[in-house]
Design an enzyme around this catalytic site. Structure first.
Site, mmCIF file in Angstrom:
data_model
loop_
_atom_site.group_PDB
_atom_site.id
_atom_site.type_symbol
_atom_site.label_atom_id
_atom_site.label_comp_id
_atom_site.label_asym_id
_atom_site.label_seq_id
_atom_site.Cartn_x
_atom_site.Cartn_y
_atom_site.Cartn_z
ATOM 1 N N ARG A 1 47.910 52.207 42.144
ATOM 2 C CA ARG A 1 48.610 51.471 43.198
ATOM 3 C C ARG A 1 50.032 51.105 42.783
ATOM 4 O O ARG A 1 50.875 50.813 43.625
ATOM 5 C CB ARG A 1 47.839 50.198 43.543
ATOM 6 C CG ARG A 1 46.370 50.406 43.841
ATOM 7 C CD ARG A 1 45.718 49.166 44.383
ATOM 8 N NE ARG A 1 46.061 48.969 45.778
ATOM 9 C CZ ARG A 1 45.710 47.915 46.497
ATOM 10 N NH1 ARG A 1 45.049 46.937 45.922
ATOM 11 N NH2 ARG A 1 46.045 47.810 47.761
ATOM 12 N N GLU B 1 49.195 44.606 42.203
ATOM 13 C CA GLU B 1 49.528 45.410 41.025
ATOM 14 C C GLU B 1 50.998 45.797 40.975
ATOM 15 O O GLU B 1 51.592 45.884 39.893
ATOM 16 C CB GLU B 1 48.652 46.664 40.996
ATOM 17 C CG GLU B 1 47.176 46.413 40.727
ATOM 18 C CD GLU B 1 46.409 45.957 41.942
ATOM 19 O OE1 GLU B 1 45.237 45.547 41.804
ATOM 20 O OE2 GLU B 1 46.976 46.008 43.072
ATOM 21 N N LYS C 1 32.435 30.992 48.504
ATOM 22 C CA LYS C 1 31.981 32.133 47.722
ATOM 23 C C LYS C 1 30.765 31.734 46.894
ATOM 24 O O LYS C 1 30.772 30.707 46.211
ATOM 25 C CB LYS C 1 33.109 32.620 46.813
ATOM 26 C CG LYS C 1 32.897 33.999 46.237
ATOM 27 C CD LYS C 1 34.193 34.534 45.655
ATOM 28 C CE LYS C 1 34.040 35.957 45.166
ATOM 29 N NZ LYS C 1 35.324 36.548 44.752
#
Length: 597
Positions: A370, A342, A256
């Site tokens: 969610r 979540e 990344k």
């Protein structure tokens, strides 16, 4: 930039297919793409590190597969900038995240190469399962489906549901595991450690051409994937995977932020997402630090944590962005990062509350949806003292319809017994957090991104009481929720020029509503509610219902409910969007004048 292929206007990246570019040209192309992304994001803001990490991978995918005939899917869509550049959107890339410009995520309206407008993680394998079933039954069953998943998305439970179904059905899908060891920040997962055991012993250089990758498999068996009926492959297996008759995983190691030193040196999030910055020096620490409401929340958590050792914090891979970095540094064992999950965050908070802890679940408002079932049945049904800190509530701006936090008020009002608080300034947030943690049941505090309330004074309310900001005449009563207090107060000033002097209240507690405020509002000819959430089933509708109850269901005066319509709001600057929706100072004043007429 001396673009090799980036100026191509054709909708498909035909020049990327062999023998379109040799190895040296591919390396140069990757460097040009990185330069373009850094230059653009430094001006427009957006997701940087995640896209820098998938440059070679995306080029390889477009060399092997024929998009849009072959279906390329991204989980999450914040790593699709390179895909956009390679599919005919190079000339428009400077409009990234600008009103009327390119979206920050895949967009079906933009290109036939974009299938899923995916920004909530861990969903793509379920999409792939459904698309595979449709393709298998179509007139062109030879189309290939490629699902790129990673950057933390494999910490979400839905990914495993999709993976299980793909293996059971032997679906013809290529699953590309983008393994960078991270989500927003370093991935918190024992599963990610398992992926490490599957890596080849001779690592592949991310810049090496795909055909030069080692041909020998890892010595560790990929038992996890194989147990699900999914074959495991290496980086050099994309072309082989394209001919597979069933699901196959191609494990790709990426870094990344690769190729941009400031991102590589950012050990927390590799410049995952950034606002504008100097592309040479990179973003400063001050530019990346939380501001406004988020900073106020983080500071309050540290202060309260010092006083009460039972207070713990839970986040879904967003500890830094939600302001919990300092809390976690002070008490590492009291900050629980569950990854991009979540639902897990909320139900685990329920368990902690059952055991006597005082959990605070810090989520973006858009991601709270969610976990609605868990908030409703695992927390609400049990009446547990869990506090939901919902950051980025309301119209958020550049990330578009998937990230506007406009549903939380409506959703929270459906959870029986949930106290709902909305601070109008960052100063109020600290007060409300203490109030919420003193309650015997669940509470939610929703607050916007960044700064607001700058034009308001620093006085704060207390408990669950509303604050009367202006005592006007009996014609109009304006009840403002959260940050909408500022345009409400300013609209009152405009109306005063017209000889109309509204009463203005800072609602503070959306539920339970202050009975003193309700009684005062009922004594006005017109009641106006103002919120930056969806107005159907939102705070205004709830206030109107409570006023009717107070009048014995014989409400004599009208209630004008101002809020966000039921629509998917495109990306744009928050102030501009609110103005278009009539939720700025001028719009509110005009709506009140029209109602009075």
């Amino acid at each position: 930039m001396s673009a090799l292929r980036l100026t191509r206007a054709s909708p498909a990246p035909a020049g990327l297919h062999p023998p379109g570019l040799d190895a040296d040209a591919l390396v140069a192309l990757a460097a040009e793409i990185r330069e373009l992304i850094v230059e653009t994001v430094s001006v427009r803001g957006g997701h940087l590190g995640s896209n820098l990490g998938v440059v070679e991978l995306t080029i390889a995918l477009h060399r092997v597969f024929d998009s849009p005939h072959d279906i390329l899917l991204w989980d999450t869509g914040h790593q699709a900038y390179v895909h956009k550049i390679l599919t005919g959107r190079r000339a428009q890339f400077a409009t990234l995240r600008q009103p009327g410009g390119l979206a920050g995520y895949p967009s079906r309206a933009e290109s036939e190469h974009d299938w899923v407008e995916n920004s909530h993680a861990s969903t793509i394998l379920s999409y792939a399962y459904g698309l595979a079933a449709a393709v298998e039954r179509s007139a062109d069953p030879g189309r290939r489906i490629v699902a790129v998943i990673g950057d933390g998305a494999l910490t979400g439970g839905m990914a495993y549901e999709g993976l299980n179904n793909l293996g059971h059905a032997a679906s013809r899908v290529v699953i590309v595991l983008n393994d960078n060891g991270r989500s927003y920040a370093p991935t918190v997962s024992r599963l990610s450690q398992s992926w490490t055991a599957l890596r080849p012993h001779a690592p592949v250089s991310p810049t090496a051409p795909l055909e030069n990758a080692p041909e020998h498999p890892a010595q560790h068996p990929a038992s996890f994937f194989e147990s699900l009926g999914v074959r495991y492959g290496l980086e050099n297996s994309l072309r082989e995977a394209a001919d597979s008759d069933g699901p196959v995983v191609v494990h790709v190691l990426t870094r990344k932020g690769r190729g941009y030193a400031p991102a590589e040196c950012d050990h927390e999030k590799c410049l995952h997402d950034v606002a504008g910055f100097d592309p040479v020096a990179g973003p400063t620490m001050a530019q990346q630090a939380p501001t406004g409401y988020t900073r106020a929340f983080g500071d309050a958590m540290v202060d309260i944590g010092e006083e009460n050792p039972q207070v713990v914090a839970i986040t879904a891979a967003m500890g830094g962005p939600t302001g919990l970095r300092a809390f976690g540094a002070r008490w590492p064992r009291r900050l629980f990062d569950v990854g991009i999950g979540e639902q897990q965050a909320v139900t685990s908070a329920a368990g902690m509350a059952m055991g006597g802890l005082r959990p605070v679940v810090a989520l973006y408002s858009t991601f709270f949806s969610r976990a609605f079932d868990q908030a409703n049945l695992d927390v609400g049904l049990h009446g547990l003292p869990v506090v939901f800190a919902l950051d980025r509530a309301g119209i958020t701006g550049d990330d578009g319809p998937s990230h506007h936090g406009i549903l939380d008020l409506s959703l929270c009002l459906k959870i029986a017994g949930l106290t709902i608080l909305a601070p109008s300034t960052p100063h109020e947030l600290a007060v409300m957090l203490r109030t919420a943690l003193e309650l015997d049941g669940p509470a939610a505090i929703r607050y916007p991104k960044g700064m607001s309330g700058d034009g308001l004074d620093v006085s704060v309310g207390s408990g669950l009481s509303a604050r009367r900001i202006l005592a006007g005449e009996r014609e109009v009563c304006l009840l403002a929720v959260g940050k909408m207090l500022e345009p409400a107060r300013d609209a009152a000033a405009l109306l005063a020029v017209e000889g109309i002097h509204p009463t203005v209240w800072d609602v503070r507690a959306v539920r339970p509503l202050d009975p003193v405020m309700l009684a005062d509002a009922a004594d006005h000819r017109l009641v106006v509610t103002l919120e930056d959430g969806i107005r159907v089933g939102g705070a205004g509708a709830f206030i109107a219902h409570c006023l009717a109850d107070a009048e014995g269901n014989r409400r004599r005066h009208p209630v004008l409910i101002l809020g966000v319509p039921t629509a998917y709001i495109p990306h744009g600057k928050p102030a501009a969007i609110l103005s278009e929706l009539g939720l700025d100072t001028t719009g509110v004043a005009s709506a009140i004048l029209a109602a009075l007429r």
